[in-house]
Design an enzyme around this catalytic site. Structure first.
Site, PDB file in Angstrom:
ATOM      1  CE1 TYR A   1      -3.480   2.801   0.429  1.00  0.00           C
ATOM      2  CE2 TYR A   1      -2.150   3.434   2.326  1.00  0.00           C
ATOM      3  CZ  TYR A   1      -3.160   3.711   1.419  1.00  0.00           C
ATOM      4  OH  TYR A   1      -3.832   4.911   1.482  1.00  0.00           O
TER       5      TYR A   1
ATOM      6  CE  LYS B   1      -2.698   6.853  -1.737  1.00  0.00           C
ATOM      7  NZ  LYS B   1      -3.919   7.106  -2.560  1.00  0.00           N
TER       8      LYS B   1
HETATM    9  N1  NAI Z   1      -8.707   6.417   5.081  1.00  0.00           N
HETATM   10  C1  NAI Z   1      -7.582   7.028   5.414  1.00  0.00           C
HETATM   11  O1  NAI Z   1      -7.257   7.177   6.602  1.00  0.00           O
HETATM   12  C2  NAI Z   1      -6.690   7.595   4.352  1.00  0.00           C
HETATM   13  C3  NAI Z   1      -6.982   7.481   2.992  1.00  0.00           C
HETATM   14  N2  NAI Z   1      -6.133   8.035   2.066  1.00  0.00           N
HETATM   15  C4  NAI Z   1      -6.412   7.976   0.632  1.00  0.00           C
HETATM   16  O2  NAI Z   1      -7.675   8.585   0.398  1.00  0.00           O
HETATM   17  C5  NAI Z   1      -8.307   7.986  -0.718  1.00  0.00           C
HETATM   18  C6  NAI Z   1      -9.715   7.575  -0.334  1.00  0.00           C
HETATM   19  O3  NAI Z   1      -9.626   6.640   0.726  1.00  0.00           O
HETATM   20  P1  NAI Z   1     -10.889   6.191   1.568  1.00  0.00           P
HETATM   21  O4  NAI Z   1     -12.024   7.060   1.246  1.00  0.00           O
HETATM   22  O5  NAI Z   1     -10.462   6.030   2.962  1.00  0.00           O
HETATM   23  O6  NAI Z   1     -11.102   4.749   0.979  1.00  0.00           O
HETATM   24  P2  NAI Z   1     -12.422   4.051   0.423  1.00  0.00           P
HETATM   25  O7  NAI Z   1     -12.083   2.647   0.178  1.00  0.00           O
HETATM   26  O8  NAI Z   1     -13.575   4.358   1.302  1.00  0.00           O
HETATM   27  O9  NAI Z   1     -12.639   4.826  -0.957  1.00  0.00           O
HETATM   28  C7  NAI Z   1     -11.964   4.495  -2.108  1.00  0.00           C
HETATM   29  C8  NAI Z   1     -12.957   4.472  -3.245  1.00  0.00           C
HETATM   30  O10 NAI Z   1     -12.250   4.125  -4.431  1.00  0.00           O
HETATM   31  C9  NAI Z   1     -13.051   3.219  -5.142  1.00  0.00           C
HETATM   32  N3  NAI Z   1     -12.238   2.362  -5.969  1.00  0.00           N
HETATM   33  C10 NAI Z   1     -11.416   1.370  -5.582  1.00  0.00           C
HETATM   34  N4  NAI Z   1     -10.900   0.752  -6.629  1.00  0.00           N
HETATM   35  C11 NAI Z   1     -11.373   1.362  -7.726  1.00  0.00           C
HETATM   36  C12 NAI Z   1     -11.209   1.184  -9.099  1.00  0.00           C
HETATM   37  N5  NAI Z   1     -10.456   0.206  -9.593  1.00  0.00           N
HETATM   38  N6  NAI Z   1     -11.853   2.011  -9.942  1.00  0.00           N
HETATM   39  C13 NAI Z   1     -12.657   2.983  -9.478  1.00  0.00           C
HETATM   40  N7  NAI Z   1     -12.871   3.200  -8.183  1.00  0.00           N
HETATM   41  C14 NAI Z   1     -12.238   2.398  -7.305  1.00  0.00           C
HETATM   42  C15 NAI Z   1     -13.778   2.392  -4.098  1.00  0.00           C
HETATM   43  O11 NAI Z   1     -14.933   1.777  -4.627  1.00  0.00           O
HETATM   44  C16 NAI Z   1     -14.067   3.438  -3.046  1.00  0.00           C
HETATM   45  O12 NAI Z   1     -15.334   4.008  -3.234  1.00  0.00           O
HETATM   46  C17 NAI Z   1      -7.434   6.795  -1.138  1.00  0.00           C
HETATM   47  O13 NAI Z   1      -6.692   7.165  -2.256  1.00  0.00           O
HETATM   48  C18 NAI Z   1      -6.529   6.569   0.061  1.00  0.00           C
HETATM   49  O14 NAI Z   1      -5.298   6.060  -0.336  1.00  0.00           O
HETATM   50  C19 NAI Z   1      -5.038   8.729   2.438  1.00  0.00           C
HETATM   51  C20 NAI Z   1      -4.712   8.862   3.752  1.00  0.00           C
HETATM   52  C21 NAI Z   1      -5.507   8.309   4.822  1.00  0.00           C
HETATM   53  C1  LIG Z   2      -4.733  -2.947  18.196  1.00  0.00           C
HETATM   54  C2  LIG Z   2      -3.998  -2.644  16.963  1.00  0.00           C
HETATM   55  C3  LIG Z   2      -2.536  -2.638  17.209  1.00  0.00           C
HETATM   56  C4  LIG Z   2      -4.448  -1.311  16.435  1.00  0.00           C
HETATM   57  C5  LIG Z   2      -4.562  -1.368  14.956  1.00  0.00           C
HETATM   58  C6  LIG Z   2      -4.891  -0.029  14.407  1.00  0.00           C
HETATM   59  C7  LIG Z   2      -4.645  -0.014  12.913  1.00  0.00           C
HETATM   60  C8  LIG Z   2      -5.686  -0.838  12.240  1.00  0.00           C
HETATM   61  C9  LIG Z   2      -4.603   1.427  12.394  1.00  0.00           C
HETATM   62  C10 LIG Z   2      -3.499   2.222  13.128  1.00  0.00           C
HETATM   63  C11 LIG Z   2      -2.988   3.259  12.157  1.00  0.00           C
HETATM   64  C12 LIG Z   2      -3.889   3.127  10.952  1.00  0.00           C
HETATM   65  C13 LIG Z   2      -3.355   3.618   9.593  1.00  0.00           C
HETATM   66  C14 LIG Z   2      -2.913   5.070   9.646  1.00  0.00           C
HETATM   67  O1  LIG Z   2      -3.950   5.895  10.137  1.00  0.00           O
HETATM   68  C15 LIG Z   2      -2.428   5.574   8.324  1.00  0.00           C
HETATM   69  C16 LIG Z   2      -3.234   5.183   7.153  1.00  0.00           C
HETATM   70  C17 LIG Z   2      -3.158   5.939   6.035  1.00  0.00           C
HETATM   71  C18 LIG Z   2      -3.739   5.542   4.830  1.00  0.00           C
HETATM   72  O2  LIG Z   2      -3.478   6.136   3.790  1.00  0.00           O
HETATM   73  C19 LIG Z   2      -4.634   4.369   4.780  1.00  0.00           C
HETATM   74  C20 LIG Z   2      -5.054   3.887   6.114  1.00  0.00           C
HETATM   75  C21 LIG Z   2      -3.913   3.858   7.132  1.00  0.00           C
HETATM   76  C22 LIG Z   2      -2.877   2.867   6.612  1.00  0.00           C
HETATM   77  C23 LIG Z   2      -4.457   3.454   8.512  1.00  0.00           C
HETATM   78  C24 LIG Z   2      -4.963   1.992   8.512  1.00  0.00           C
HETATM   79  C25 LIG Z   2      -5.342   1.470   9.889  1.00  0.00           C
HETATM   80  C26 LIG Z   2      -4.229   1.642  10.917  1.00  0.00           C
HETATM   81  C27 LIG Z   2      -3.041   0.788  10.528  1.00  0.00           C
END
Ligand code: NAI
Ligand SMILES: CC(C)CCC[C@@H](C)[C@H]1CC[C@H]2[C@@H]3[C@H](O)CC4=CC(=O)CC[C@]4(C)[C@H]3CC[C@]12C
EC number: 1.1.1.-
Length: 369
Positions: A159, A163
């Site tokens: 992952y 990214k």
């Molecule tokens: N959730 C988090 O804490 C973080 C997320 N991100 C980034 O933010 C973005 C959104 O993440 P989230 O909303 O958390 O994830 P999510 O899984 O809820 O949203 C991702 C979306 O992309 C769509 N998707 C996946 N594969 C696809 C494909 N082949 N074609 C078209 N659509 C597709 C999924 O259906 C989903 O709706 C991602 O790029 C992720 O890497 C970055 C930092 C932290």
């Molecule tokens: C009891 C366990 C040790 C606790 C597990 C917690 C984990 C599942 C999560 C702790 C940190 C999270 C990640 C972090 O917030 C950074 C992220 C950035 C992204 O772009 C995608 C998600 C994630 C990797 C996020 C995923 C869950 C954790 C690893």
């Protein structure tokens, strides 16, 4: 919807627009981008909630598509002024293969860039991640760092590798000539751990707590800080930077920005308790019962079980060696780059973000209260 006297003429495309962050970006654009005439929402899985958005002044076009398919991406991008590329495979639990993660996150991003170049779309915002920087596999702390803080970014996990590669492609594409002869302007936003309404892992922790009689057990020392940012503020940052890419192309083009707000610096679990606590869960101190070596042993066992069971079923628990390392390594940001470059201020205060998230947890079925 925001009513405005400004002329609606811009077409935006949000990839991954039905995901956790994507939905907030879509709703934020409709509320806060008065120049929007059409909003294209591109996702592998379209949400039924899109229907309710189709009655306002902006044309909302739902496009079911796959970013790994270049022709589908090109068709969706054609005629768009701005692309916000938030689609991604967010998997640190071993649910998808490294190949699939690479295809979606890297090849998908290549397809988006090429589609912009071929069709003449000039503005591209990429949702990157803090994981592009760290925590690294050596467990080095990143303590309240900013975009210029030196850090040894060493990745092995698919992952963060994907990214980082995708982010590099987006930044390198800044300045490329698009159809029509003008330069492409790109930037990348790096959220830390996003929280808020719709956050699946928060949901998982909440349900686990309910199953354990209203208790969660502390696994990570309270002293380890983990950066978190409210989803509404991350969405707002996307909307704002997308708007400013044209006006401030020379400054913003090719730049990276951490996503930040006023969320407090806490450990992953203590932070979650800000929301789960008021919903009836409590965090039990069991650090003596669960020392780090024991957790690592469990994490390795989980990884082994995942591998053994793979031919039969998908075993993908939250705890594995990678997630343990991430949760157990301090990674927090302190920066004002987005404020300096494009005037970003968080739209939601910490109190607002907290209240909204608690309201969402409370609304979940089976509330502990
Ligand atoms: N959730 C988090 O804490 C973080 C997320 N991100 C980034 O933010 C973005 C959104 O993440 P989230 O909303 O958390 O994830 P999510 O899984 O809820 O949203 C991702 C979306 O992309 C769509 N998707 C996946 N594969 C696809 C494909 N082949 N074609 C078209 N659509 C597709 C999924 O259906 C989903 O709706 C991602 O790029 C992720 O890497 C970055 C930092 C932290
Ligand atoms: C009891 C366990 C040790 C606790 C597990 C917690 C984990 C599942 C999560 C702790 C940190 C999270 C990640 C972090 O917030 C950074 C992220 C950035 C992204 O772009 C995608 C998600 C994630 C990797 C996020 C995923 C869950 C954790 C690893």
């Amino acid at each position: 919807m925001a009513e405005s006297t400004e002329v609606r003429k811009l077409v935006y495309l949000v990839t991954g627009g039905c995901g956790f962050l994507g939905e907030h970006v879509v709703r934020m654009l409709l509320q806060r981008e008065p120049r929007l005439s059409e909003l294209r929402v591109f996702d592998l899985h379209l949400g039924p909630w899109l229907e309710e958005l189709k009655t306002g002044p902006v044309q909302v076009t739902a496009i079911q598509g796959d970013v790994t398919q270049a022709h589908e991406v090109a068709a969706a991008v054609a005629g768009a002024h701005v692309v916000i590329h938030a689609a991604g495979l967010v998997d640190v639990f071993g649910r998808a293969s490294p190949k699939t993660i690479h295809e979606v996150n890297v090849q998908g991003t290549k397809n988006v860039i090429e589609a912009c170049v071929q069709t003449g779309t000039r503005f591209l915002v990429y949702t990157s991640s803090m994981e592009v920087v760290g925590p690294n596999i050596k467990g080095h702390p990143f303590y309240r760092g900013n975009e210029d803080t030196p850090y040894e970014a060493v990745h092995k996990h698919p992952y963060p590798c994907s990214k980082a590669q995708a982010e590099r492609l987006v930044l390198e594409a800044n300045g490329r000539e698009v159809r029509g002869g003008l330069p492409l302007v790109t930037c990348a936003l790096r959220p830390t751990g996003i929280y808020g309404e719709g956050h699946q892992i928060m949901r998982d922790f909440y349900h686990q707590g309910l199953r354990l009689g209203g208790r969660l057990f502390r696994a990570i020392p309270a002293s380890v800080e983990h950066g978190r940012v409210y989803v509404g503020n991350v969405a707002w940052m996307h909307v704002l930077v997308a708007r400013e890419l044209e006006r401030r192309a020379a400054l913003v083009g090719g730049q990276v920005y951490f996503c930040y707000d006023e969320s407090p610096y806490k450990s992953y679990e203590d932070f979650n308790m800000e929301f789960l606590g008021p919903c009836g869960l409590r965090l039990v101190e069991t650090r003596l019962l669960a020392p780090y070596w024991l957790l690592m042993l469990l994490a390795v066992l989980n990884a082994l079980l995942q591998w053994l069971l793979r031919p039969l079923l998908l075993y993908a628990p939250l705890l594995n060696p990678y997630t343990l390392a991430v949760a157990n390594t301090t990674f927090t940001v302190s920066t004002d780059k987005a404020q300096r470059h494009f005037g970003y201020e968080p739209l939601f205060s910490w109190e607002d973000s907290r209240t909204r998230t608690i309201r969402w947890v409370r609304a979940m079925e089976g509330s502990a209260q």
